[in-house]
Design an enzyme around this catalytic site. Structure first.
Site, mmCIF file in Angstrom:
data_model
loop_
_atom_site.group_PDB
_atom_site.id
_atom_site.type_symbol
_atom_site.label_atom_id
_atom_site.label_comp_id
_atom_site.label_asym_id
_atom_site.label_seq_id
_atom_site.Cartn_x
_atom_site.Cartn_y
_atom_site.Cartn_z
ATOM 1 N N CYS A 10 4.575 13.244 -13.530
ATOM 2 C CA CYS A 10 5.643 12.415 -14.107
ATOM 3 C C CYS A 10 5.965 11.180 -13.276
ATOM 4 O O CYS A 10 6.790 10.353 -13.681
ATOM 5 C CB CYS A 10 6.911 13.249 -14.327
ATOM 6 S SG CYS A 10 7.817 13.647 -12.821
ATOM 7 N N ALA A 31 0.315 -9.640 18.509
ATOM 8 C CA ALA A 31 1.474 -9.916 17.643
ATOM 9 C C ALA A 31 2.760 -9.945 18.462
ATOM 10 O O ALA A 31 3.637 -10.782 18.224
ATOM 11 C CB ALA A 31 1.551 -8.841 16.557
ATOM 12 N N CYS A 76 7.152 18.918 -7.471
ATOM 13 C CA CYS A 76 8.081 17.934 -8.028
ATOM 14 C C CYS A 76 9.349 18.633 -8.535
ATOM 15 O O CYS A 76 9.271 19.583 -9.321
ATOM 16 C CB CYS A 76 7.392 17.192 -9.171
ATOM 17 S SG CYS A 76 8.495 16.087 -10.080
ATOM 18 N N GLY A 109 -2.511 -9.610 12.265
ATOM 19 C CA GLY A 109 -3.150 -8.317 12.515
ATOM 20 C C GLY A 109 -3.831 -7.693 11.319
ATOM 21 O O GLY A 109 -3.731 -6.492 11.112
ATOM 22 N N HIS A 146 0.807 -1.226 0.000
ATOM 23 C CA HIS A 146 0.000 0.000 0.000
ATOM 24 C C HIS A 146 0.837 1.272 0.000
ATOM 25 O O HIS A 146 0.317 2.348 0.265
ATOM 26 C CB HIS A 146 -0.964 -0.010 1.192
ATOM 27 C CG HIS A 146 -2.040 -1.052 1.052
ATOM 28 N ND1 HIS A 146 -2.936 -1.343 2.049
ATOM 29 C CD2 HIS A 146 -2.368 -1.861 0.016
ATOM 30 C CE1 HIS A 146 -3.765 -2.304 1.627
ATOM 31 N NE2 HIS A 146 -3.430 -2.638 0.406
HETATM 32 P P1 NAD Z 1 -7.780 -3.317 10.217
HETATM 33 O O1 NAD Z 1 -7.720 -2.073 11.055
HETATM 34 O O2 NAD Z 1 -8.949 -3.548 9.357
HETATM 35 O O3 NAD Z 1 -7.639 -4.591 11.160
HETATM 36 C C1 NAD Z 1 -6.675 -4.705 12.155
HETATM 37 C C2 NAD Z 1 -6.727 -6.118 12.684
HETATM 38 O O4 NAD Z 1 -5.688 -6.261 13.646
HETATM 39 C C3 NAD Z 1 -8.036 -6.486 13.377
HETATM 40 O O5 NAD Z 1 -8.497 -7.723 12.858
HETATM 41 C C4 NAD Z 1 -7.653 -6.620 14.863
HETATM 42 O O6 NAD Z 1 -8.375 -7.630 15.512
HETATM 43 C C5 NAD Z 1 -6.188 -6.970 14.772
HETATM 44 N N1 NAD Z 1 -5.370 -6.535 15.889
HETATM 45 C C6 NAD Z 1 -5.465 -5.383 16.606
HETATM 46 N N2 NAD Z 1 -4.475 -5.315 17.509
HETATM 47 C C7 NAD Z 1 -3.731 -6.442 17.360
HETATM 48 C C8 NAD Z 1 -2.564 -6.947 17.995
HETATM 49 N N3 NAD Z 1 -1.953 -6.256 18.970
HETATM 50 N N4 NAD Z 1 -2.062 -8.130 17.578
HETATM 51 C C9 NAD Z 1 -2.670 -8.832 16.588
HETATM 52 N N5 NAD Z 1 -3.777 -8.402 15.948
HETATM 53 C C10 NAD Z 1 -4.304 -7.228 16.334
HETATM 54 O O7 NAD Z 1 -6.413 -3.320 9.393
HETATM 55 P P2 NAD Z 1 -6.014 -4.001 8.010
HETATM 56 O O8 NAD Z 1 -6.607 -5.354 7.901
HETATM 57 O O9 NAD Z 1 -4.546 -3.833 7.903
HETATM 58 O O10 NAD Z 1 -6.740 -3.131 6.874
HETATM 59 C C11 NAD Z 1 -6.945 -1.782 6.928
HETATM 60 C C12 NAD Z 1 -6.259 -0.987 5.828
HETATM 61 O O11 NAD Z 1 -5.833 0.241 6.415
HETATM 62 C C13 NAD Z 1 -5.007 -1.593 5.271
HETATM 63 O O12 NAD Z 1 -5.047 -1.340 3.929
HETATM 64 C C14 NAD Z 1 -3.847 -0.812 5.891
HETATM 65 O O13 NAD Z 1 -2.861 -0.483 4.916
HETATM 66 C C15 NAD Z 1 -4.454 0.499 6.294
HETATM 67 N N6 NAD Z 1 -3.934 0.961 7.612
HETATM 68 C C16 NAD Z 1 -2.581 0.956 7.842
HETATM 69 C C17 NAD Z 1 -2.082 1.346 9.073
HETATM 70 C C18 NAD Z 1 -0.578 1.316 9.296
HETATM 71 O O14 NAD Z 1 0.190 1.550 8.380
HETATM 72 N N7 NAD Z 1 -0.119 0.984 10.517
HETATM 73 C C19 NAD Z 1 -2.950 1.743 10.094
HETATM 74 C C20 NAD Z 1 -4.346 1.752 9.826
HETATM 75 C C21 NAD Z 1 -4.820 1.349 8.571
HETATM 76 ZN ZN ZN Z 2 7.045 15.510 -11.813
#
Ligand code: NAD
Ligand code: ZN
Length: 258
Positions: free
Chosen positions: A134, A236, A152, A192, A123
């Site tokens: 560009c 995690a 840019c 997660g 992502h």
């Molecule tokens: P989500 O928020 O939909 O789900 C998070 C999941 O993590 C849930 O199922 C929850 O139960 C679980 N969870 C929460 N705490 C946890 C822990 N300590 N250990 C293990 N599991 C845990 O997130 P997603 O599925 O990644 O999808 C959401 C979208 O949003 C993705 O595309 C992501 O790129 C983006 N996003 C990214 C970030 C980041 O970069 N940190 C933060 C928020 C959203």
């Molecule tokens: Zn450019």
């Protein structure tokens, strides 16, 4: 909690596997203080995240998109990689006889900060800007903070955050690479992610179909749970250091390398 035996099974699978694929989502960064979408509310200044982080909003109000992403960057800038990020990075380094590929949906850069090298960031990356005209990239760490949208250096056009927004497709090369790794892996660990977003819901299914052992680490049941060979209902940080622990001379698993 599923008990130590499930952790032992997971540890054994990782130690004996030759190709491991780890797919991570927002949950792996939750213990670093990065809010997950579902855990951090779903609006900012009264606007839904899905609208703020959308391709449509880039066309309609690019400065607002930058305000939103600068806010997210400011939240993330205080966050450090946690034991789970470090465990995967250590597992990648120590893997002389096996390959550990990391595929993340996160844009927070914490896997890189933990030292992961074999990394597919599906992502994009919150610290990178991309030119609308560009396609030139620039690190936001080297650009002035008050220039929004950034200009840019190659063509003078406006830049946008280099992240995949709602309504946009993923980079095909990254996706194909991830699918290939999924088809070839013998152990697939999903950490997660609520697994509702493409391709988090596809990568583990490919791995499973091709015979991989599927381990899910999540606090809650997800749409992948029924396909998983093992579901660990712990955080995690509790689980990944144990799973990537290396056996000591006495035969006991240790995570000292983490
Ligand atoms: P989500 O928020 O939909 O789900 C998070 C999941 O993590 C849930 O199922 C929850 O139960 C679980 N969870 C929460 N705490 C946890 C822990 N300590 N250990 C293990 N599991 C845990 O997130 P997603 O599925 O990644 O999808 C959401 C979208 O949003 C993705 O595309 C992501 O790129 C983006 N996003 C990214 C970030 C980041 O970069 N940190 C933060 C928020 C959203
Ligand atoms: Zn450019």
């Amino acid at each position: 909690m599923n008990g130590t035996s499930d952790l032992d099974i997971a540890n054994e699978a990782v130690r004996t596997g030759s190709r491991i694929l780890v797919l991570t989502g927002a949950g792996i960064s939750a213990e670093s203080g990065v809010p997950t979408f579902r855990g951090g509310g779903d609006t900012w200044r009264g606007m839904p995240f899905q609208e703020l982080s959308s391709a449509r909003m880039v066309n309609e109000d690019l400065p607002l998109v930058w305000e939103w992403f600068d806010y997210r960057r400011s939240v993330i800038s205080h966050c450090e990689p946690n034991a789970a990020h470090l465990a995967v990075a250590a597992g990648q380094k120590e893997g002389q006889f096996r390959e550990v590929t990391l595929v993340t949906q996160n844009i927070d850069g914490l896997h890189r900060a933990a030292g992961s090298t074999e990394l597919i960031e599906l992502h994009g990356h919150i610290d990178t800007a991309r030119c609308l005209a560009c396609g030139n990239f620039a690190s936001l760490l080297t650009l002035p903070n008050d220039e929004r949208p950034p200009v840019c250096a190659a063509c003078g056009d406006s830049m946008r955050p280099h992240v995949v927004l709602f309504g946009e497709g993923l980079e095909e090369e990254d996706l194909l690479n991830a699918y290939e790794k999924a088809a070839a892996c013998d152990v697939c660990i999903i950490v997660g992610t609520s697994a509702v977003v493409h391709p988090a819901n596809v990568i583990p299914q490919i791995a499973k179909r091709e015979g991989a052992f599927l381990i899910e680490i999540n606090l809650e049941e997800t749409e992948l749970t029924s396909s998983a060979d093992l579901s660990l209902r712990n955080t995690a940080c509790e689980v990944l250091p144990e799973i990537f622990a290396v056996p000591s001379a006495s035969g006991e698993a240790t995570n000292e390398s983490v």
